[in-house]
Design a protein around this motif. Structure first.
Motif, PDB file in Angstrom:
ATOM      1  N   GLY A 106      26.135 -13.381 -36.759  1.00 35.23           N
ATOM      2  CA  GLY A 106      26.382 -14.802 -36.935  1.00 35.23           C
ATOM      3  C   GLY A 106      25.151 -15.649 -37.161  1.00 35.23           C
ATOM      4  N   VAL A 107      24.033 -15.012 -37.494  1.00 35.62           N
ATOM      5  CA  VAL A 107      22.793 -15.748 -37.736  1.00 35.62           C
ATOM      6  C   VAL A 107      22.892 -16.491 -39.067  1.00 35.62           C
ATOM      7  N   ARG A 108      22.436 -17.750 -39.074  1.00 32.72           N
ATOM      8  CA  ARG A 108      22.630 -18.610 -40.230  1.00 32.72           C
ATOM      9  C   ARG A 108      21.495 -18.538 -41.251  1.00 32.72           C
ATOM     10  N   GLY A 109      20.353 -17.974 -40.875  1.00 36.03           N
ATOM     11  CA  GLY A 109      19.262 -17.899 -41.828  1.00 36.03           C
ATOM     12  C   GLY A 109      17.985 -17.423 -41.172  1.00 36.03           C
ATOM     13  N   LEU A 110      16.935 -17.346 -41.976  1.00 37.65           N
ATOM     14  CA  LEU A 110      15.627 -16.850 -41.542  1.00 37.65           C
ATOM     15  C   LEU A 110      14.543 -17.807 -41.993  1.00 37.65           C
ATOM     16  N   VAL A 111      13.620 -18.097 -41.075  1.00 37.02           N
ATOM     17  CA  VAL A 111      12.391 -18.818 -41.393  1.00 37.02           C
ATOM     18  C   VAL A 111      11.253 -17.901 -40.983  1.00 37.02           C
ATOM     19  N   ILE A 112      10.391 -17.536 -41.934  1.00 35.67           N
ATOM     20  CA  ILE A 112       9.347 -16.561 -41.634  1.00 35.67           C
ATOM     21  C   ILE A 112       8.025 -16.969 -42.261  1.00 35.67           C
ATOM     22  N   VAL A 129      16.898 -17.867 -46.762  1.00 36.76           N
ATOM     23  CA  VAL A 129      15.565 -17.525 -46.277  1.00 36.76           C
ATOM     24  C   VAL A 129      14.560 -18.579 -46.731  1.00 36.76           C
ATOM     25  N   TRP A 130      13.681 -18.931 -45.808  1.00 34.60           N
ATOM     26  CA  TRP A 130      12.504 -19.748 -46.117  1.00 34.60           C
ATOM     27  C   TRP A 130      11.294 -18.935 -45.685  1.00 34.60           C
ATOM     28  N   SER A 131      10.394 -18.626 -46.629  1.00 31.98           N
ATOM     29  CA  SER A 131       9.283 -17.735 -46.329  1.00 31.98           C
ATOM     30  C   SER A 131       7.983 -18.269 -46.911  1.00 31.98           C
TER      31      SER A 131
END
Length: 236
Positions: A106-112, A129-131
């Motif tokens: 259920g994770v909505r996205g990734l910031v890395i 994703v925001w990277s």
């Protein structure tokens, strides 16, 4: 490098997260007094997507994604995974397989603040994703780190459970205890902008609406016709 995995940290209220999801990053950033923006390094791999959720944080060794695997277990519905490294890294630490596991939880996205890969597949499965980088360079799984501890990206501290809001303009963090107030301030700012938009559609100039003619005069900025400008010279 040793580390710690913190379980069940406090989180912002879901109603406040949902309220903030209705506003853009720029609006929330301005509403909080121009604070919380995670800088310009983090760019979306997709377009036209906005997500809001509570942070699960990861501090990893550069080029090592062991602690991201550990973090998946700590993720749940409505979370956003936030990853940084102990020193700068551009290696592709997350790809399609991670996205599959994170979406299942259920994770909505990734910031890395490092690299990702499999970007076409990430867009295809709809995992935002925001990277800081895109790189096919892979990683190892050999060094300890931490999950759900405070981390710093772009000069901003992100604690587990803080609200992360991300869209085409970037990423902003809202401290969990300020989430409700930030949502209210964002609503007020949107109402103010709606009034200004209506005024501009009606022909009003920003110079008049915001009292900027007085500012120009105070700064010594003058108006000259083209003929006056040519006669007096640009430097006079």
């Amino acid at each position: 490098m040793s580390g710690v995995i913190v379980t069940n940290p406090p989180k912002a209220a879901a109603k406040d997260v949902d309220a903030l999801a209705g506003y853009g990053v720029a609006t929330v950033h301005e509403a909080m007094g121009r604070t919380g923006l995670l800088g310009t390094r983090l760019r979306p791999i997709q377009r036209g997507v906005r997500v809001a959720g509570t942070a699960v944080t990861v501090l990893s060794w550069p080029g090592d994604n062991l602690m991201i695997h550990a973090a998946v277990e700590q993720c749940g519905e409505g979370d956003i995974l936030v990853v940084t490294t102990t020193s700068p890294s551009t290696d592709g630490m997350v790809g399609e397989l991670f996205a599959t596991a994170l979406q299942r939880r259920g994770v909505r996205g990734l910031v890395i603040d490092a690299g990702v890969r499999d970007t076409a597949e990430l867009r295809e499965v709809g995992f935002p994703v925001w990277s800081a980088a895109v790189s096919a360079q892979g990683t190892v799984k050999a060094t300890g780190g931490s999950v759900n501890v405070p981390v710093v990206i772009g000069g901003q501290m992100i604690r587990p459970g803080d609200v992360i809001l991300a869209d085409d303009d970037g990423v902003v963090v809202v401290p969990r205890e300020r989430a409700g107030r930030a949502a209210g301030a964002s609503e007020a700012r949107e109402n103010k902008e709606a009034a200004a938009r209506a005024a501009f559609i009606g022909g009003q100039l920003g110079l008049d609406r915001y009292g900027l003619r007085e500012t120009l005069a105070r700064l010594g900025v003058t108006y000259k016709s083209h003929e006056e400008y040519e006669t007096d010279g640009a430097g006079s």
